[in-house]
Design an enzyme around this catalytic site. Structure first.
Site, short mmCIF file in Angstrom:
data_model
loop_
_atom_site.label_atom_id
_atom_site.label_comp_id
_atom_site.label_asym_id
_atom_site.label_seq_id
_atom_site.Cartn_x
_atom_site.Cartn_y
_atom_site.Cartn_z
N SER A 19 -28.01 -39.79 -2.59
CA SER A 19 -27.17 -38.92 -3.42
C SER A 19 -27.14 -39.50 -4.82
O SER A 19 -27.34 -40.72 -4.99
CB SER A 19 -25.74 -38.89 -2.85
OG SER A 19 -24.85 -38.33 -3.78
N TYR A 75 -18.00 -42.55 0.72
CA TYR A 75 -19.29 -41.87 0.60
C TYR A 75 -20.19 -42.59 -0.41
O TYR A 75 -21.37 -42.84 -0.14
CB TYR A 75 -19.05 -40.41 0.17
CG TYR A 75 -20.31 -39.59 0.11
CD1 TYR A 75 -20.94 -39.17 1.28
CD2 TYR A 75 -20.89 -39.24 -1.11
CE1 TYR A 75 -22.12 -38.42 1.23
CE2 TYR A 75 -22.05 -38.48 -1.17
CZ TYR A 75 -22.66 -38.08 0.01
OH TYR A 75 -23.82 -37.33 -0.05
N1 NAP Z 1 -24.05 -31.20 0.04
C1 NAP Z 1 -24.07 -32.00 -1.03
O1 NAP Z 1 -23.42 -31.73 -2.06
C2 NAP Z 1 -24.93 -33.25 -0.99
C3 NAP Z 1 -25.15 -33.92 -2.21
C4 NAP Z 1 -25.95 -35.07 -2.19
C5 NAP Z 1 -26.46 -35.55 -1.01
N2 NAP Z 1 -26.23 -34.89 0.16
C6 NAP Z 1 -26.78 -35.46 1.39
O2 NAP Z 1 -27.70 -34.56 1.97
C7 NAP Z 1 -27.72 -34.75 3.39
C8 NAP Z 1 -27.60 -33.39 4.08
O3 NAP Z 1 -26.35 -32.81 3.74
P1 NAP Z 1 -26.14 -31.22 3.65
O4 NAP Z 1 -25.63 -30.92 2.29
O5 NAP Z 1 -27.31 -30.50 4.13
O6 NAP Z 1 -24.88 -31.08 4.64
P2 NAP Z 1 -24.64 -30.25 5.99
O7 NAP Z 1 -25.02 -28.83 5.83
O8 NAP Z 1 -23.23 -30.57 6.38
O9 NAP Z 1 -25.68 -30.93 7.02
C9 NAP Z 1 -25.44 -32.18 7.57
C10 NAP Z 1 -26.28 -32.31 8.84
O10 NAP Z 1 -26.05 -33.60 9.42
C11 NAP Z 1 -25.80 -33.43 10.80
N3 NAP Z 1 -24.97 -34.52 11.29
C12 NAP Z 1 -23.77 -34.94 10.83
N4 NAP Z 1 -23.32 -35.97 11.58
C13 NAP Z 1 -24.25 -36.18 12.53
C14 NAP Z 1 -24.35 -37.09 13.61
N5 NAP Z 1 -23.39 -38.01 13.86
N6 NAP Z 1 -25.46 -37.05 14.39
C15 NAP Z 1 -26.42 -36.13 14.17
N7 NAP Z 1 -26.38 -35.25 13.15
C16 NAP Z 1 -25.30 -35.27 12.36
C17 NAP Z 1 -25.14 -32.07 10.93
O11 NAP Z 1 -25.39 -31.52 12.22
P3 NAP Z 1 -24.38 -31.46 13.46
O12 NAP Z 1 -23.00 -31.25 12.92
O13 NAP Z 1 -24.90 -30.31 14.25
O14 NAP Z 1 -24.57 -32.77 14.15
C18 NAP Z 1 -25.94 -31.28 9.89
O15 NAP Z 1 -27.13 -30.80 10.47
C19 NAP Z 1 -26.58 -35.72 3.72
O16 NAP Z 1 -27.11 -37.01 3.90
C20 NAP Z 1 -25.72 -35.67 2.46
O17 NAP Z 1 -25.01 -36.88 2.26
C21 NAP Z 1 -25.48 -33.73 0.19
#
Ligand code: NAP
Length: 282
Positions: free
Chosen positions: A167, A180
């Site tokens: 991130s 985070y």
């Molecule tokens: N959204 C933002 O603003 C943002 C910004 C920068 C970086 N990121 C990073 O991008 C990545 C993806 O995030 P996203 O935005 O796509 O969020 P998201 O839509 O909430 O997706 C997160 C994914 O992680 C899975 N997950 C969470 N806990 C888990 C666990 N204990 N075991 C297995 N799977 C798990 C969830 O699936 P289940 O709930 O089905 O397990 C879901 O598929 C993350 O690492 C996040 O930190 C996000």
């Protein structure tokens, strides 16, 4: 209980020996593991990888979401290239299952995307130890341990990539996201160290650092106020982040910082930290 959701035969994921071009990593015919594939960036990236001819083992806890992704991909005429695995990345049983699946596919893995992640918003002082531990477990310890476990299989590939979803907050921390930010700084430092350790092997490390992304991320914040909001300088749709992630992997980039707002945050902080401290004060 961890269950493969579609009956994919061993022969369905076949590893071919293929010559590779040194400039680009080509997903076609490769085998990938993507964690957090049930929504957001991981879902979009899994879809793009399969469309590019990659076999994807897709991991997350929500089986129904994984199954609907598999159905969508297979309905679009792409054969059964996606194998959903229901599992928690913090559970060693999930790592066992992934390892045995890769062994049954020939023992070589070309791409590991450590994408599963969670967040929280709110003051550090008022939060609990449990919030800190949950976030560090999912965002840092799980990808680090899964990578250690799968490294021998990545090293068996003649052209492998570990792609870590960090991130911009792993480059510049902000208030009210201490856990985070800490987890993403840890991922950043670990990625840099691992990249240096693996120099000279067939395994590269790509750190992708998105800024605010439109996904379910903010709907499932850990132990946070339901009205918690987050400052952002524009957001990208998850599929745009997935496309940029695939491009970074393809171009063998060591690190990419996505979005104009994200670049401004990171580079302005490198140029003048006191100015950024002032701009981000609570
Ligand atoms: N959204 C933002 O603003 C943002 C910004 C920068 C970086 N990121 C990073 O991008 C990545 C993806 O995030 P996203 O935005 O796509 O969020 P998201 O839509 O909430 O997706 C997160 C994914 O992680 C899975 N997950 C969470 N806990 C888990 C666990 N204990 N075991 C297995 N799977 C798990 C969830 O699936 P289940 O709930 O089905 O397990 C879901 O598929 C993350 O690492 C996040 O930190 C996000």
């Amino acid at each position: 209980m961890l269950t493969p959701l579609v009956g994919m035969q061993d022969a369905d994921i076949t590893l071919q020996s293929r010559p590779h071009d040194l400039a680009h990593w080509n997903p076609s015919g490769k085998l990938a593991v993507v964690t957090g594939a049930s929504s957001g960036i991981g879902r979009c990236l899994s879809k793009r990888l399969t469309e590019a001819g990659c076999r994807v083992i897709a991991v997350a806890r929500r089986a129904d979401r994984l199954q609907s992704l598999a159905d969508e991909i297979h309905r679009d005429g792409v054969d059964d290239r996606l194998q959903p695995i229901r599992g928690d990345v913090t559970d060693p049983a999930t790592h066992d299952q992934l390892e045995s699946l890769i062994r049954s596919r020939g023992g070589s893995l070309d791409l590991l995307v450590n994408n599963a992640g969670i967040g929280a918003i709110g003051s550090f002082e008022e939060a609990t130890e449990s919030r800190l531990r949950k976030i560090m477990e999912v965002n840092f310890f799980a990808p680090a341990q899964l990578t250690r476990r799968l490294l021998p299989y990545l090293k068996s590939s003649d052209d492998a990539v570990i792609c870590n979803l960090g991130s911009v907050l792993g480059h510049r921390a902000v208030p009210d996201k201490s856990e985070y930010c800490a987890s993403k700084f840890a991922m950043h430092g670990w990625s840099d160290s691992l990249r240096a350790e693996l120099a000279g092997t067939s395994v590269r490390v790509t750190l992708v650092s998105p800024s605010t992304t439109e996904s379910e991320f903010f709907d499932v914040l850990v132990d946070s106020d339901a009205n918690a909001t987050s400052k952002s300088f524009g957001s990208w749709p998850a599929d745009r982040v997935a496309a940029a992630t695939l491009a970074a992997i393809g171009k063998r980039r060591s690190e990419v910082i996505l979005s104009l707002g994200g670049k401004l945050l990171v580079y302005a902080d490198r140029l003048c930290p006191p100015l950024m401290n002032w701009a981000l004060r609570k």
